[in-house]
Design a protein around this motif. Structure first.
Motif, PDB file in Angstrom:
ATOM      1  N   ALA A 185     -55.864 -37.412   1.317  1.00 56.87           N
ATOM      2  CA  ALA A 185     -54.754 -36.828   2.057  1.00 56.87           C
ATOM      3  C   ALA A 185     -53.463 -37.596   1.821  1.00 56.87           C
ATOM      4  CB  ALA A 185     -55.095 -36.796   3.544  1.00 56.87           C
ATOM      5  N   THR A 186     -53.551 -38.930   1.792  1.00 52.05           N
ATOM      6  CA  THR A 186     -52.350 -39.741   1.581  1.00 52.05           C
ATOM      7  C   THR A 186     -51.746 -39.472   0.213  1.00 52.05           C
ATOM      8  OG1 THR A 186     -53.238 -41.461   3.030  1.00 52.05           O
ATOM      9  CG2 THR A 186     -51.439 -42.083   1.535  1.00 52.05           C
ATOM     10  N   ARG A 187     -52.606 -39.373  -0.810  1.00 54.00           N
ATOM     11  CA  ARG A 187     -52.101 -39.129  -2.158  1.00 54.00           C
ATOM     12  C   ARG A 187     -51.425 -37.764  -2.258  1.00 54.00           C
ATOM     13  NH1 ARG A 187     -54.230 -36.765  -6.840  1.00 54.00           N
ATOM     14  NH2 ARG A 187     -56.264 -36.424  -5.888  1.00 54.00           N
ATOM     15  N   ILE A 188     -52.034 -36.752  -1.661  1.00 52.50           N
ATOM     16  CA  ILE A 188     -51.467 -35.407  -1.743  1.00 52.50           C
ATOM     17  C   ILE A 188     -50.174 -35.307  -0.940  1.00 52.50           C
ATOM     18  CG2 ILE A 188     -51.860 -32.995  -1.108  1.00 52.50           C
ATOM     19  CD1 ILE A 188     -54.782 -33.372  -1.821  1.00 52.50           C
ATOM     20  N   VAL A 189     -50.171 -35.886   0.280  1.00 52.63           N
ATOM     21  CA  VAL A 189     -48.990 -35.801   1.133  1.00 52.63           C
ATOM     22  C   VAL A 189     -47.806 -36.504   0.486  1.00 52.63           C
ATOM     23  CG1 VAL A 189     -48.008 -36.622   3.307  1.00 52.63           C
ATOM     24  CG2 VAL A 189     -50.229 -35.480   3.284  1.00 52.63           C
ATOM     25  N   SER A 190     -48.052 -37.664  -0.136  1.00 52.14           N
ATOM     26  CA  SER A 190     -46.940 -38.396  -0.759  1.00 52.14           C
ATOM     27  C   SER A 190     -46.292 -37.575  -1.862  1.00 52.14           C
ATOM     28  CB  SER A 190     -47.441 -39.730  -1.314  1.00 52.14           C
ATOM     29  OG  SER A 190     -48.378 -39.513  -2.367  1.00 52.14           O
ATOM     30  N   GLN A 191     -47.090 -36.783  -2.577  1.00 53.12           N
ATOM     31  CA  GLN A 191     -46.520 -35.968  -3.649  1.00 53.12           C
ATOM     32  C   GLN A 191     -45.824 -34.736  -3.090  1.00 53.12           C
ATOM     33  OE1 GLN A 191     -49.046 -35.691  -7.295  1.00 53.12           O
ATOM     34  NE2 GLN A 191     -50.509 -36.821  -6.048  1.00 53.12           N
ATOM     35  N   VAL A 192     -46.318 -34.187  -1.977  1.00 52.73           N
ATOM     36  CA  VAL A 192     -45.628 -33.062  -1.341  1.00 52.73           C
ATOM     37  C   VAL A 192     -44.254 -33.505  -0.870  1.00 52.73           C
ATOM     38  CG1 VAL A 192     -45.667 -31.501   0.643  1.00 52.73           C
ATOM     39  CG2 VAL A 192     -47.738 -31.856  -0.706  1.00 52.73           C
ATOM     40  N   LEU A 193     -44.175 -34.687  -0.244  1.00 55.72           N
ATOM     41  CA  LEU A 193     -42.890 -35.192   0.211  1.00 55.72           C
ATOM     42  C   LEU A 193     -41.964 -35.493  -0.948  1.00 55.72           C
ATOM     43  CD1 LEU A 193     -44.048 -37.574   3.078  1.00 55.72           C
ATOM     44  CD2 LEU A 193     -43.143 -35.272   3.280  1.00 55.72           C
ATOM     45  N   GLU A 194     -42.529 -35.935  -2.060  1.00 58.47           N
ATOM     46  CA  GLU A 194     -41.698 -36.254  -3.222  1.00 58.47           C
ATOM     47  C   GLU A 194     -41.115 -34.994  -3.852  1.00 58.47           C
ATOM     48  OE1 GLU A 194     -39.966 -38.802  -6.083  1.00 58.47           O
ATOM     49  OE2 GLU A 194     -41.052 -39.305  -4.250  1.00 58.47           O
ATOM     50  N   LEU A 195     -41.917 -33.939  -3.930  1.00 55.62           N
ATOM     51  CA  LEU A 195     -41.485 -32.727  -4.612  1.00 55.62           C
ATOM     52  C   LEU A 195     -40.722 -31.766  -3.697  1.00 55.62           C
ATOM     53  CD1 LEU A 195     -44.706 -32.008  -6.708  1.00 55.62           C
ATOM     54  CD2 LEU A 195     -42.519 -32.814  -7.561  1.00 55.62           C
ATOM     55  N   GLY A 196     -40.858 -31.909  -2.382  1.00 53.58           N
ATOM     56  CA  GLY A 196     -40.178 -31.006  -1.465  1.00 53.58           C
ATOM     57  C   GLY A 196     -41.160 -30.376  -0.504  1.00 53.58           C
ATOM     58  N   TYR A 197     -40.621 -29.663   0.488  1.00 53.19           N
ATOM     59  CA  TYR A 197     -41.445 -29.049   1.507  1.00 53.19           C
ATOM     60  C   TYR A 197     -41.227 -27.548   1.489  1.00 53.19           C
ATOM     61  CZ  TYR A 197     -44.275 -29.138   5.690  1.00 53.19           C
ATOM     62  OH  TYR A 197     -45.307 -28.969   6.568  1.00 53.19           O
ATOM     63  N   PRO A 198     -42.284 -26.749   1.744  1.00 51.61           N
ATOM     64  CA  PRO A 198     -42.118 -25.291   1.664  1.00 51.61           C
ATOM     65  C   PRO A 198     -41.150 -24.772   2.722  1.00 51.61           C
ATOM     66  CG  PRO A 198     -44.252 -25.844   2.598  1.00 51.61           C
ATOM     67  CD  PRO A 198     -43.667 -27.125   2.090  1.00 51.61           C
ATOM     68  N   ILE A 199     -40.307 -23.869   2.288  1.00 49.12           N
ATOM     69  CA  ILE A 199     -39.370 -23.230   3.202  1.00 49.12           C
ATOM     70  C   ILE A 199     -39.414 -21.728   2.970  1.00 49.12           C
ATOM     71  CG2 ILE A 199     -37.797 -25.209   3.305  1.00 49.12           C
ATOM     72  CD1 ILE A 199     -36.001 -23.686   1.335  1.00 49.12           C
ATOM     73  N   MET A 200     -38.908 -20.982   3.953  1.00 52.07           N
ATOM     74  CA  MET A 200     -38.741 -19.546   3.797  1.00 52.07           C
ATOM     75  C   MET A 200     -37.251 -19.242   3.914  1.00 52.07           C
ATOM     76  SD  MET A 200     -41.932 -18.008   5.974  1.00 52.07           S
ATOM     77  CE  MET A 200     -41.521 -18.965   7.419  1.00 52.07           C
ATOM     78  N   GLU A 201     -36.731 -18.530   2.942  1.00 49.63           N
ATOM     79  CA  GLU A 201     -35.323 -18.144   2.961  1.00 49.63           C
ATOM     80  C   GLU A 201     -35.199 -16.745   3.538  1.00 49.63           C
ATOM     81  OE1 GLU A 201     -33.369 -18.516  -0.706  1.00 49.63           O
ATOM     82  OE2 GLU A 201     -33.820 -20.636  -0.971  1.00 49.63           O
ATOM     83  N   PHE A 202     -34.458 -16.637   4.633  1.00 49.86           N
ATOM     84  CA  PHE A 202     -34.216 -15.333   5.256  1.00 49.86           C
ATOM     85  C   PHE A 202     -32.889 -14.748   4.787  1.00 49.86           C
ATOM     86  CE2 PHE A 202     -36.940 -17.695   8.125  1.00 49.86           C
ATOM     87  CZ  PHE A 202     -37.994 -16.827   8.252  1.00 49.86           C
ATOM     88  N   SER A 203     -32.043 -15.581   4.232  1.00 45.47           N
ATOM     89  CA  SER A 203     -30.774 -15.119   3.688  1.00 45.47           C
ATOM     90  C   SER A 203     -30.324 -16.173   2.694  1.00 45.47           C
ATOM     91  CB  SER A 203     -29.733 -14.936   4.808  1.00 45.47           C
ATOM     92  OG  SER A 203     -29.349 -16.207   5.305  1.00 45.47           O
ATOM     93  N   HIS A 204     -29.124 -16.008   2.193  1.00 41.45           N
ATOM     94  CA  HIS A 204     -28.602 -16.999   1.252  1.00 41.45           C
ATOM     95  C   HIS A 204     -28.234 -18.302   1.938  1.00 41.45           C
ATOM     96  CE1 HIS A 204     -28.614 -14.266  -2.088  1.00 41.45           C
ATOM     97  NE2 HIS A 204     -27.968 -13.366  -1.371  1.00 41.45           N
ATOM     98  N   ARG A 205     -28.230 -18.309   3.299  1.00 36.21           N
ATOM     99  CA  ARG A 205     -27.744 -19.489   4.006  1.00 36.21           C
ATOM    100  C   ARG A 205     -28.799 -20.100   4.906  1.00 36.21           C
ATOM    101  NH1 ARG A 205     -22.315 -20.022   3.896  1.00 36.21           N
ATOM    102  NH2 ARG A 205     -22.347 -21.277   5.795  1.00 36.21           N
ATOM    103  N   ASP A 206     -29.805 -19.358   5.278  1.00 40.60           N
ATOM    104  CA  ASP A 206     -30.791 -19.859   6.234  1.00 40.60           C
ATOM    105  C   ASP A 206     -32.062 -20.273   5.503  1.00 40.60           C
ATOM    106  OD1 ASP A 206     -29.068 -19.289   8.278  1.00 40.60           O
ATOM    107  OD2 ASP A 206     -29.833 -17.247   8.532  1.00 40.60           O
ATOM    108  N   ARG A 207     -32.464 -21.520   5.742  1.00 48.21           N
ATOM    109  CA  ARG A 207     -33.712 -22.022   5.176  1.00 48.21           C
ATOM    110  C   ARG A 207     -34.523 -22.653   6.301  1.00 48.21           C
ATOM    111  NH1 ARG A 207     -31.992 -26.003   0.623  1.00 48.21           N
ATOM    112  NH2 ARG A 207     -30.346 -26.440   2.138  1.00 48.21           N
TER     113      ARG A 207
END
Length: 815
Positions: A185-207
Motif C-alpha cells: 500500500a505504501t509503495r502504491i500510494v507514494s506513486q499515486v501522490l507523485e503522479l497526481g490524484y483523480p479528479i472529475m471535471e464538470f466544466s473548464h473551471r471546476d475540478r
C-alpha cells in the motif's frame, strides 16, 4: 480488495460536491492479469472477486489506452501505452497515468457510464497498474456540482496539493487499498501522490477531487474569529474561483500529453528503419515545431549493430530526414537530406550528442548565430537559425546516443521553454526506443541475409554438358534463414553432381546444420564417391553430430559423355525428368531411403539413361506441400508446370514457381534446381590407349596435336602437348600391368585425362634445383586453369583443364 464501509466506521454523509463517490479499485500484475478486485469493483462491474482474480484485465475493465492491445506488459514491467519520463520517488522511471470514460454493459443494470483512472506502478512487487473506476450515472442522479444539467463529466488528474485538505486525503489513501500489506500500500500510494490524484471535471473551471464515499472527512469549519475569510455573521466566505493561470498551466500539460499520445500512435507502425525515421521526424511538424531534422550514427543507419563507445568529433552522422513548414527549397542546399557530417566541438549539436541531454536555446541571437555558423566550414547557417528558438534532443537507447533531432520554431511563435524541453525529451525517448527496435530488426535481417547468402552457392549457369538454373525462396513467416539448400559440384570426366537437401526445422539452428551437411557433401563429392556411399557417409556424420541432425537429401551425378544419371535418395521427394523428345514429364521411380540422421538404413544408387535436351528438376517439399492437401497433387502440379515450354531455363523456373505458389503465401522455404542435360557430342570426345612404354610419350604428343588441329584449336596445342607429356611420363613410370588411358574432351574448355592402375594419388613435390624428378605436376599446375586427381576402380585419373582463347563452333546435340 474491499472498498466498502469498514465495520468499525460509520459512513460519513455523502458530499457529492467533494467528489465522494463509491470507487472500484483493481490492481493488475505484470502479466496483465487482475491480482486485486475490490467489493466496489464487484458492485460496479457485476463480477465476483473469485471470478475476476487471474483474468486478463482487458476483458473486465474498459481501460482503453492503458493496456496494450494484446494485454501484455513491456519488458521493463510497464505498459507500452504509457511511455517513460517521470522520475519516481522510489527508483527507476514511472510512466504517465491515463484516464477515460466508457459505456459498458452490466448484466443486472444494463449499460452504465464508467469513469476510470489508471496509474502505472513500478517497484519490486508484481503490481504494475492501479485502476480506479466510478459510476458517472450516480453523480448525475445526485446532482453533482449543484445542477443536473452540468457540463459533461470527464476524468482527469491533479496534484494532491491543488485542493484543500490534501494532507488529510494523503494520509487516508492507504485505506483505499484494503487487504494489502503495508509495504504494498505504501509503495502504491507514494506513486499515486507523485503522479497526481483523480479528479472529475464538470466544466473548464471546476475540478473536484475524487475520494471514497467514506473517505476524507471535511475540515472542521473555523470560528468566525479564527477564520479570516469568514463573513461578519460567521458564515464561511464563498470559495474563490480557481486562478486563470492554473487553468492555463493545466491545459498546457494536457495538450502536451495529448500530443505525446498522438505521436506514440503514429510512430513505430513498422520495423522498417527508413519509414520509422520519417514517422518520427514528421510527427513533430507543425504541431510542436516548425523544423525537425533527424541525424543518426552511421552504424545505426547501416544496420551494423549497436554503436561502440560515445560519439566524438570524428563521429559521422547522417541527416536522414527533414520536415519543415517553410517555403520549399529553403533548407535543401544548406542541410540536404542524405548528407554525412561530423559536427564541430563548440556547437550545441555536439553538446547534445556527447552529454546525451537536451540542449535548449530559447532565442538564437545574431551573435550566437554567427558563433554557431562560424564553426562550420563552407556552410552559412545564419539565415536558417537566426531569431529562431532551438531545441536539440538526443535519440537514445540503453543509455547510448543513436542520433539526435534538431527542432526549431520560427519567429512569432512561442519559443521553446522548460516544459517544451521535457516534452521534446519524452518525444525523443519514445522515438529512440522505436528506432532501436527498427535498428535491431534491420541488423537481424542483415545477419540472416548474410548467413543465408553465404551458405547458398553461386551456381555456375553452364557446366560441362549441361545448363543450370536455380531458385531459393524463403518462407513467408520465417524470414530468409532456413535449412533448404541446393548445389552443383564439378567432377572429373566432365561430370556434374547435383544435390538438393532439406534440414528439418527452421531458423538459425537449421541453417547451421545445413551449412555443415552441405560442406560434407562438397568434400565427399570431390572424392569420387558413388551416390549411395556418399549418403551413407553423410548419415554416419549426422549421427555423430547429434540426434537433432535430420535431413532429406537427393544426390545425382550426370555423365554427359555416356548420357546417364546416377541418383541416390535419402527420404527426399523424387525428381522430375522432362523428356526432350515428346515434352513428357515424369517422376523418377527411385529407391527411397530414410532421411539423413536416422541411421541403419541402406541407400541404393539408380542409373537413369537420358538424352540430350532432357531436363532434370530437383526441389524441396516446400514447393509441392500445401496444408490440407495430399502431396501427390503437388507433385502432379510440379510435373505439369515443368513440362510447360519455356524460352529459357530461368523462364522455366519462374513458370514452376508461379504455378505452385499458394495464394495464402509460402509457409516453408523452397530450393529449386533445374538442369538441362545437353550431353557432349561424340565428335567432341577423343580417347586412346597407350602402352607402358616410354616411347608412347611422343605418340601421345602427336595424337593431342592432331586432334586439336582437327578441332581448329591451334593456340592450345603447345601448352596441351607439354602437360600431356608430363602426365603420360608419370603414368608410364608408375603404371603396373594395364594400359594407360588418354582422353580429350572439348566443351567450353579443353579437358585432358590420363588414367593408370596406380592407386596412389598424384601429389605436388617440392623439387629443388638439383632434383631430376618431381617437376611434372609443377608444370601442369602452372599452365592449367584447374587440375586434380581422383581415384577409380582400377587406379587413378590425373586431369587438367585448359582455358581456350576462343570457344569452339556450336554443334548439334543430336548424337
Amino acid at each position: 480488495m474491499d472498498l466498502g464501509v469498514p465495520p468499525q466506521r460509520t459512513p460519513q454523509p455523502r458530499d457529492t460536491t467533494a467528489g465522494r463517490v463509491p470507487l472500484a479499485v483493481v490492481v493488475v500484475d505484470a502479466a496483465g492479469l487482475v491480482s486485486h478486485w475490490s467489493t466496489g469493483a464487484r458492485r460496479l462491474f457485476g463480477v465476483a472477486r473469485e471470478d475476476a482474480i487471474g483474468c486478463p484485465a482487458g476483458e473486465l475493465l474498459p481501460v482503453s489506452g492503458a493496456l496494450q492491445q494484446d494485454g501484455e506488459f513491456g519488458p521493463d514491467g510497464t505498459y507500452a501505452g504509457f511511455g517513460h519520463g517521470l522520475d519516481s520517488s522510489l527508483s527507476g522511471s514511472v510512466a504517465y497515468p491515463a484516464a477515460g470514460r466508457a459505456r459498458v454493459d452490466e448484466p443486472r443494470r444494463g449499460r452504465i457510464d464508467v469513469l476510470w483512472w489508471a496509474y502505472p506502478l513500478v517497484g519490486p512487487g508484481p503490481e504494475r497498474l492501479l485502476v480506479l473506476a466510478a459510476d458517472a450515472g450516480q453523480l448525475r442522479d445526485a446532482g453533482v456540482n449543484g445542477s443536473r444539467d452540468s457540463e459533461t463529466i470527464a476524468p482527469g488528474f491533479a496534484l494532491h496539493t491543488d485542493f484543500p485538505g490534501y494532507q488529510d486525503l494523503a494520509g487516508r489513501l492507504p485505506e483505499i487499498l484494503p487487504n494489502m500489506s503495508v509495504h504494498q500500500a505504501t509503495r502504491i500510494v507514494s506513486q499515486v501522490l507523485e503522479l497526481g490524484y483523480p479528479i472529475m471535471e464538470f466544466s473548464h473551471r471546476d475540478r473536484v477531487p475524487v475520494t471514497p464515499d467514506w473517505g476524507v472527512p471535511r475540515r472542521t469549519p473555523r470560528r468566525p474569529a479564527e477564520d479570516p475569510e469568514a463573513t461578519a455573521d460567521g458564515s464561511p466566505a464563498p470559495r474563490a474561483a480557481p486562478r486563470p493561470e492554473l487553468d492555463l498551466e493545466y491545459g498546457a500539460v494536457r495538450e502536451r500529453l495529448e500530443f505525446l499520445n498522438e505521436v506514440s500512435g503514429r510512430i513505430g507502425t513498422s520495423l522498417d528503419l527508413e519509414r520509422t525515421i520519417r514517422e518520427v521526424t514528421s510527427a513533430a511538424v507543425p504541431r510542436f515545431t516548425d523544423f525537425a531534422g533527424t541525424h543518426l550514427r552511421a552504424a545505426v543507419l547501416a544496420g551494423e549493430g549497436f554503436p561502440d563507445g560515445p560519439p566524438d568529433v570524428t563521429t559521422v552522422w547522417h541527416r536522414v530526414w527533414v520536415e519543415h513548414n517553410d517555403e520549399p527549397g529553403r533548407w535543401d542546399d544548406t542541410v540536404p537530406v542524405g548528407e554525412s557530417i561530423a559536427f564541430p566541438e563548440h556547437t550545441p549539436f555536439f553538446q547534445c550528442m556527447v552529454t546525451g541531454e537536451p540542449v535548449l536555446i530559447p532565442y538564437v541571437s545574431e551573435e550566437m548565430s554567427n558563433r554557431i555558423s562560424g564553426e562550420f566550414e563552407k556552410r552559412d547557417l545564419r539565415p536558417l537559425i537566426t531569431h529562431r528558438s532551438l531545441l536539440i534532443v538526443p535519440l537514445k537507447a540503453r543509455d547510448v546516443v543513436l542520433g539526435f533531432m534538431v527542432l526549431m520554431r520560427r519567429p512569432g511563435r512561442e519559443p521553446f521553454d522548460d516544459m517544451d524541453r521535457t516534452t521534446g525529451a519524452e518525444l525523443a525517448a519514445r522515438a529512440g526506443l522505436v528506432l532501436d527496435n527498427a535498428r535491431m530488426y534491420t541488423y537481424q535481417e542483415n545477419v540472416a541475409d548474410t548467413l543465408q547468402d553465404s551458405m547458398l552457392p553461386q551456381v555456375e549457369p553452364r557446366m560441362a554438358g549441361c545448363d543450370i538454373a536455380t531458385r531459393y525462396l524463403p518462407g513467408a513467416r520465417l524470414g530468409r534463414i532456413g535449412g533448404d539448400w541446393f548445389d552443383s559440384v564439378k567432377l572429373p570426366g566432365s561430370r556434374t553432381a547435383f544435390v538438393v537437401g532439406d534440414v528439418m526445422g527452421h531458423g538459425l539452428n537449421s541453417a547451421a546444420m545445413m551449412g555443415q551437411l552441405r560442406t560434407a557433401v562438397l568434400t565427399m563429392a570431390t572424392m569420387e564417391m558413388p551416390p549411395a556411399q556418399l549418403l551413407r557417409n553423410l548419415d554416419d556424420l549426422a549421427q555423430r553430430l547429434g540426434e537433432q541432425y535430420l535431413a532429406t537429401c537427393l544426390y545425382a551425378v550426370y555423365d554427359p559423355i555416356h548420357s546417364e544419371l546416377q541418383i541416390a535418395n535419402a527420404g527426399h521427394i523424387p525428381p522430375v525428368l522432362v523428356r526432350a523428345e515428346d515434352g513428357r514429364a515424369e517422376l523418377l521411380d527411385l529407391p527411397t531411403g530414410a532421411p539423413i540422421g536416422v541411421g541403419g538404413v541402406a541407400f541404393e544408387t539408380a542409373t537413369v539413361q537420358v538424352r540430350p535436351g532432357d531436363r532434370l528438376v530437383l526441389c524441396t517439399d516446400g514447393l509441392v506441400e500445401v496444408r490440407g492437401q495430399d502431396i501427390g497433387a503437388g507433385l502432379a502440379a510440379l510435373c505439369a508446370s515443368a513440362a510447360h515450354p519455356a524460352a529459357s531455363m530461368d523462364d522455366a523456373c519462374d513458370t514452376i514457381i508461379r504455378a505452385l505458389n499458394p495464394k495464402d503465401g509460402r509457409k516453408d522455404d523452397v530450393a529449386l534446381l533445374m538442369a538441362r542435360l545437353n550431353g557432349i557430342p561424340d565428335g567432341d570426345v577423343a580417347e586412346w590407349q597407350l602402352a607402358l612404354d616410354p616411347r608412347e610419350v611422343a605418340r601421345a604428343r602427336r595424337l593431342v596435336r592432331g586432334k586439336l588441329l582437327d578441332w581448329d584449336l591451334p593456340e592450345a596445342v603447345e601448352s596441351a602437348e607439354l602437360m600431356v607429356s608430363e602426365l603420360v611420363t608419370n603414368a608410364v613410370k608408375h603404371g603396373r600391368t594395364h594400359h594407360i588411358g588418354l582422353r580429350l574432351v572439348r566443351t567450353g574448355a579443353l579437358l585432358c585425362e590420363v588414367s593408370d592402375d596406380e592407386p596412389a594419388p598424384a601429389a605436388l613435390l617440392n623439387a629443388s634445383a638439383h632434383d631430376e624428378f618431381g617437376r611434372g605436376l609443377l608444370v601442369v599446375s602452372g599452365l592449367a586453369r584447374e587440375w586434380g586427381t581422383s581415384a577409380t576402380a582400377r587406379g587413378k585419373t590425373v586431369w587438367f583443364e585448359q582455358a581456350l582463347t576462343r570457344f569452339p563452333r556450336p554443334r548439334s546435340n543430336i548424337r
